[in-house]
Enzyme design. Structure first.
Site, short mmCIF file in Angstrom:
data_model
loop_
_atom_site.label_atom_id
_atom_site.label_comp_id
_atom_site.label_asym_id
_atom_site.label_seq_id
_atom_site.Cartn_x
_atom_site.Cartn_y
_atom_site.Cartn_z
N LYS A 260 0.84 -1.20 0.00
CA LYS A 260 0.00 0.00 0.00
C LYS A 260 0.88 1.25 0.00
CE LYS A 260 -4.01 -1.74 2.56
NZ LYS A 260 -5.05 -1.55 1.53
N ARG A 334 -10.46 -11.25 1.02
CA ARG A 334 -11.35 -12.22 0.38
C ARG A 334 -10.75 -13.63 0.39
NH1 ARG A 334 -11.55 -8.75 -4.99
NH2 ARG A 334 -11.20 -7.12 -3.44
N1 BES Z 1 -8.34 -3.74 3.85
C1 BES Z 1 -8.46 -3.25 2.53
C2 BES Z 1 -9.75 -2.48 2.29
C3 BES Z 1 -9.92 -1.16 3.04
C4 BES Z 1 -9.57 0.04 2.45
C5 BES Z 1 -10.50 -1.15 4.28
C6 BES Z 1 -9.77 1.22 3.12
C7 BES Z 1 -10.68 0.05 4.96
C8 BES Z 1 -10.32 1.23 4.38
C9 BES Z 1 -8.45 -4.43 1.55
O1 BES Z 1 -7.72 -5.54 1.93
C10 BES Z 1 -7.83 -3.89 0.30
O2 BES Z 1 -6.73 -3.46 0.34
N2 BES Z 1 -8.57 -3.93 -0.80
C11 BES Z 1 -8.13 -3.41 -2.04
C12 BES Z 1 -8.64 -4.32 -3.12
C13 BES Z 1 -8.02 -4.09 -4.47
C14 BES Z 1 -6.57 -4.48 -4.47
C15 BES Z 1 -8.79 -4.88 -5.48
C16 BES Z 1 -8.68 -2.01 -2.21
O3 BES Z 1 -9.78 -1.74 -1.79
O4 BES Z 1 -7.96 -1.16 -2.75
ZN ZN Z 2 -5.64 -5.37 1.45
#
Ligand code: BES
Ligand code: ZN
Ligand code: ZN
Length: 488
Positions: A260, A334
């Site tokens: 991230k 997921r």
């Molecule tokens: N934990 C995150 C989602 C999230 C984002 C929760 C902001 C709370 C606040 C999840 O694991 C994630 O990173 N999802 C990605 C998915 C993408 C790579 C398809 C996302 O939402 O960017």
């Molecule tokens: Zn994630």
């Protein structure tokens, strides 16, 4: 916070402060004793507006109406304004009732006090906390026909349980990733089970391997903190229904090798909010002694980087035998849920399955910070969640699946891909990915709730403080309470 409920007149109760709720700006109401002073102070009684008359020992707060959704945040705002003011140890309040025999606003008032009185001070040297230890609630002016002592006492009791469980969840979520990792989550679950008479089974990596939960294990691989799957059970005799709750418990989500960006990584200790909500729910359900069998499962994992990390291009085999092409290691929730859902279905044949997860940033983009997305195949069950969430004071909105988006998670080399080939509709495609891990006979019984927005917000809102809100706890508790009433 201790609550005493009495039939005595409010003026005869000794307290350091009286909190008075002004409904719909009605300053002429008999409960408003300081009209002139309030006018002078410019107080109009709008929602969440507070006016503290220190010399009079009265704190006024406005609420738009008598519904829980107005009373709860108003009372929470009032009590939050006392943070750090040590003199206010006892508070007294009258009761507000919208219809005869309706105790909903009493429960909302108690929830508002306990939720608004929450502070998270574990890492502060100087702790500024809510000073209120005792709340005296007066039933003055309410004859037994309108609201009996017994009904009022039950509303107070249930409100306390619901809000204390929410605060329990908030504490877990707010705890830093180096103080709360999978093993610690399992310890919290074990302690809760011991205190509340729940059954508890913790799966360690060896058991997870035996259960073929290879997707979950791959996400966990690069972390020094080994994963756990938690199973808690509340098993009353002759239950009216069987419910399975599943929570995403990512104690930290760095994104893995698809790392991230710095700004997005901050707050990712909150990626355990779904699992923490499941723990809070098991606490409340056991304390209310609800006649429903409830199983809580948490997939507790840390998503980190390292030479041992799982990678984009890997293909993983989930517990149900489906293969998953990994194209982004940040879509890890997921994968953990795929295996935890499969395990939960193997262990329990439930009437309903609900999962809670901070699953996608797309859900926050789509519906905002304050609302959860509700997905699944059964409109009735989604409606039930919506209705009970509204009563509980949580915001949710249905996000419907569709066959066009389903095609975007196809894989050329495996059964399914862990991300979509489009950047739009990410909350729904994540939900549709999860649906691949729900057995045919559970499809109509399952609902997925994406709590990524409301679970953790970096400012206070309504009855919620900065940080963890405990999203999911109150809505699902209400839903389970409603099932325990409907089915007899
Ligand atoms: N934990 C995150 C989602 C999230 C984002 C929760 C902001 C709370 C606040 C999840 O694991 C994630 O990173 N999802 C990605 C998915 C993408 C790579 C398809 C996302 O939402 O960017
Ligand atoms: Zn994630
Ligand atoms: Zn995540």
């Amino acid at each position: 916070m201790n609550f005493n409920i009495t039939a005595s007149n409010i003026k005869d109760i000794k307290a350091d402060l009286e909190i008075i709720v002004v409904i719909d700006g009605d300053l002429q109401h008999a409960s408003v004793k300081d009209r002139k002073l309030l006018k002078k102070a410019g107080f109009s009684g709008s929602q969440d507006e507070v006016c503290h008359l220190i010399e009079k020992k009265r704190l006024y707060v406005g609420a738009a109406d008598l519904k829980g959704a107005a009373i709860r945040p108003a009372v929470a705002t009032a009590i939050r304004s006392l943070t750090g003011k040590k003199a206010y140890k006892t508070v007294k309040m009258a009761t507000y009732v919208s219809h005869p025999r309706c105790s909903a606003s009493i429960r909302a008032m108690v929830e508002g006090l306990v939720l608004g009185g929450y502070t998270f001070t574990q890492y502060k040297s100087k702790k500024s906390e809510c000073p209120v230890k005792t709340v005296e609630i007066s039933l003055e002016g309410r004859d037994a026909h309108e609201i009996s002592m017994e009904v009022a006492a039950r509303a107070v009791h249930n409100g306390e349980i619901a809000a204390e469980a929410t605060n329990f969840t908030r504490d877990i979520v707010n705890t830093t990733p180096d103080d709360c990792y999978p093993e610690i989550m399992a310890n919290i679950a074990e302690k809760l089970a011991k205190n509340n008479g729940l059954k508890c089974n913790i799966l360690t990596p060896k058991a997870l391997k035996k259960e073929k939960m290879e997707a979950l294990l791959a996400v966990a691989r690069a972390s020094r903190h080994k994963p756990r799957v938690i199973h808690l059970a509340h098993t009353p005799k002759k239950p009216k229904a069987v419910i399975t709750l599943v929570g995403k418990g990512l104690t930290y989500d760095s994104g893995g090798l698809s790392l991230k960006p710095a700004d997005y990584m901050v707050t990712m200790k909150s990626d355990k909010s779904g699992g923490s909500a499941v723990l809070g729910l098991m606490k409340a359900i056991s304390e209310m002694e609800l006649p429903i069998e409830v199983h809580g499962f948490v997939g507790a994992v840390e998503n980190m980087i390292g030479g041992d990390a799982y990678k984009p291009d890997d293909v993983l085999k989930a517990k149900n035998g489906k293969t998953i092409e990994i194209r982004n290691t940040d879509a890890e929730g997921r994968l953990v849920l795929a295996d935890t859902l499969a395990y939960a279905q193997q262990e329990v044949k439930a009437d309903y399955i609900f999962d809670f997860a901070t699953l996608t940033g797309a859900c926050v983009v789509g519906v905002g910070h304050y609302t959860s997305g509700v997905m699944g195949f059964n409109d009735e069950v989604k409606e039930l969640v919506k209705k009970q969430a509204r009563i509980a004071g949580e915001l949710v909105t249905p996000l419907d699946f569709n066959d066009y988006l389903k095609k975007t998670i196809k894989s050329e080399i495996a059964d399914i891909c862990n991300i979509s080939n489009t950047r739009y509709g990410g909350a729904i495609t994540a939900g549709q990915f999860l649906s691949e891990f729900i057995d045919e006979d559970h499809k109509e019984r399952w609902v997925h709730i994406d709590i990524a927005g409301p679970a953790f917000v970096e400012h206070a809102w309504g009855e919620n403080p900065h940080g963890a809100s405990g999203a999911g706890v109150r809505m699902m508790l209400r839903l389970i309470e409603s099932l325990s009433r409907d089915t007899h």
